[in-house]
Enzyme design. Sequence first.
Site, PDB file in Angstrom:
ATOM      1  N   ASP A   1       0.759  -1.260  -0.187  1.00  0.00           N
ATOM      2  CA  ASP A   1       0.011  -0.157   0.024  1.00  0.00           C
ATOM      3  C   ASP A   1       0.868   1.368   0.016  1.00  0.00           C
ATOM      4  O   ASP A   1       1.964   1.279   0.062  1.00  0.00           O
ATOM      5  CB  ASP A   1      -1.157   0.077   1.226  1.00  0.00           C
TER       6      ASP A   1
ATOM      7  N   GLU B   1      -9.763  -2.489   5.713  1.00  0.00           N
ATOM      8  CA  GLU B   1     -10.336  -2.137   7.093  1.00  0.00           C
ATOM      9  C   GLU B   1     -11.392  -2.873   7.195  1.00  0.00           C
ATOM     10  O   GLU B   1     -11.999  -3.183   6.468  1.00  0.00           O
ATOM     11  CB  GLU B   1     -10.575  -0.357   6.999  1.00  0.00           C
TER      12      GLU B   1
ATOM     13  N   HIS C   1      -6.911  -4.939  10.458  1.00  0.00           N
ATOM     14  CA  HIS C   1      -6.757  -4.510   9.105  1.00  0.00           C
ATOM     15  C   HIS C   1      -5.507  -5.408   8.644  1.00  0.00           C
ATOM     16  O   HIS C   1      -4.291  -5.323   9.351  1.00  0.00           O
ATOM     17  CB  HIS C   1      -6.753  -3.306   8.923  1.00  0.00           C
TER      18      HIS C   1
ATOM     19  N   ASN D   1      -7.258  -3.124  14.789  1.00  0.00           N
ATOM     20  CA  ASN D   1      -8.768  -3.488  14.335  1.00  0.00           C
ATOM     21  C   ASN D   1      -8.594  -4.573  13.638  1.00  0.00           C
ATOM     22  O   ASN D   1      -9.739  -4.699  12.635  1.00  0.00           O
ATOM     23  CB  ASN D   1      -9.384  -2.342  13.619  1.00  0.00           C
TER      24      ASN D   1
END
Length: 242
Positions: free
Chosen positions: A67, A143, A138, A136
């Site tokens: 990314d 996400e 990811h 979280n």
Amino acid sequence: MNIYIYENEEGFVQSAANQVTSLLNAKPYAKLGLATGSTPIGLYTRLIEMHRKGLVSFSKATTFNLDEYVGLPENHPESYRTFMNEKLFKHIDINIEQTHIPNGNAADLEEECRAYDQMLEQHGPIDLQLLGIGHNGHIGFNEPGKSLTSGTHLAPLQEKTRQANARFFPSIDDVPTHSVTMGVGSIMKANQIMLLIRGEDKAEIAHRALTGPITTDCPASLLQCHPNVIVLMDQGAGRLFK
């Protein structure tokens, strides 16, 4: 899925480095999927050391990063291109033209996503995909949500993710709100995945991702469906597995 918990940083880092170097020594033209963030820094440092000792070469390898932030200049100190250049690429014998990172400044970001996917398809499956995990759940910047995207896409960053990354920026206001990220479908196509998890603050999400239900609310839980995953954790991250 093979899970290993290490008592010290040395074992954690060296084991990860051995996975990469063993692949490159057996397959010099290997395709590596790389990640950024604080977790893999020790691995990259060790790979540089091993390269300088003549134990591994990257000269024929090709890399693909997961990314990149949207809107940061390529030479910005917190861009992932800068990160990879400074933490690994400029210290090894890799051909910089064989290192690929999504362009977060492309005039047409949707076209950039399509082009990145096409490049991944042309090169064939990634041999070893390196991953970290967010608080979280990811992976990459995929996400949690009601659904996940298979291919490379423009991804809004959740507030929890931006807060976690704010330590690298002057303030939360400077943290980008979007990224271009490889999708979970592309990640899952890798021949092998190596998930690195460090820190006691990751213990709960690590346990949830690796032993809990498979759900898009925890993207990393999809790794349970992959046939060849190796998980390396330090003592803090692995405390709930004991």
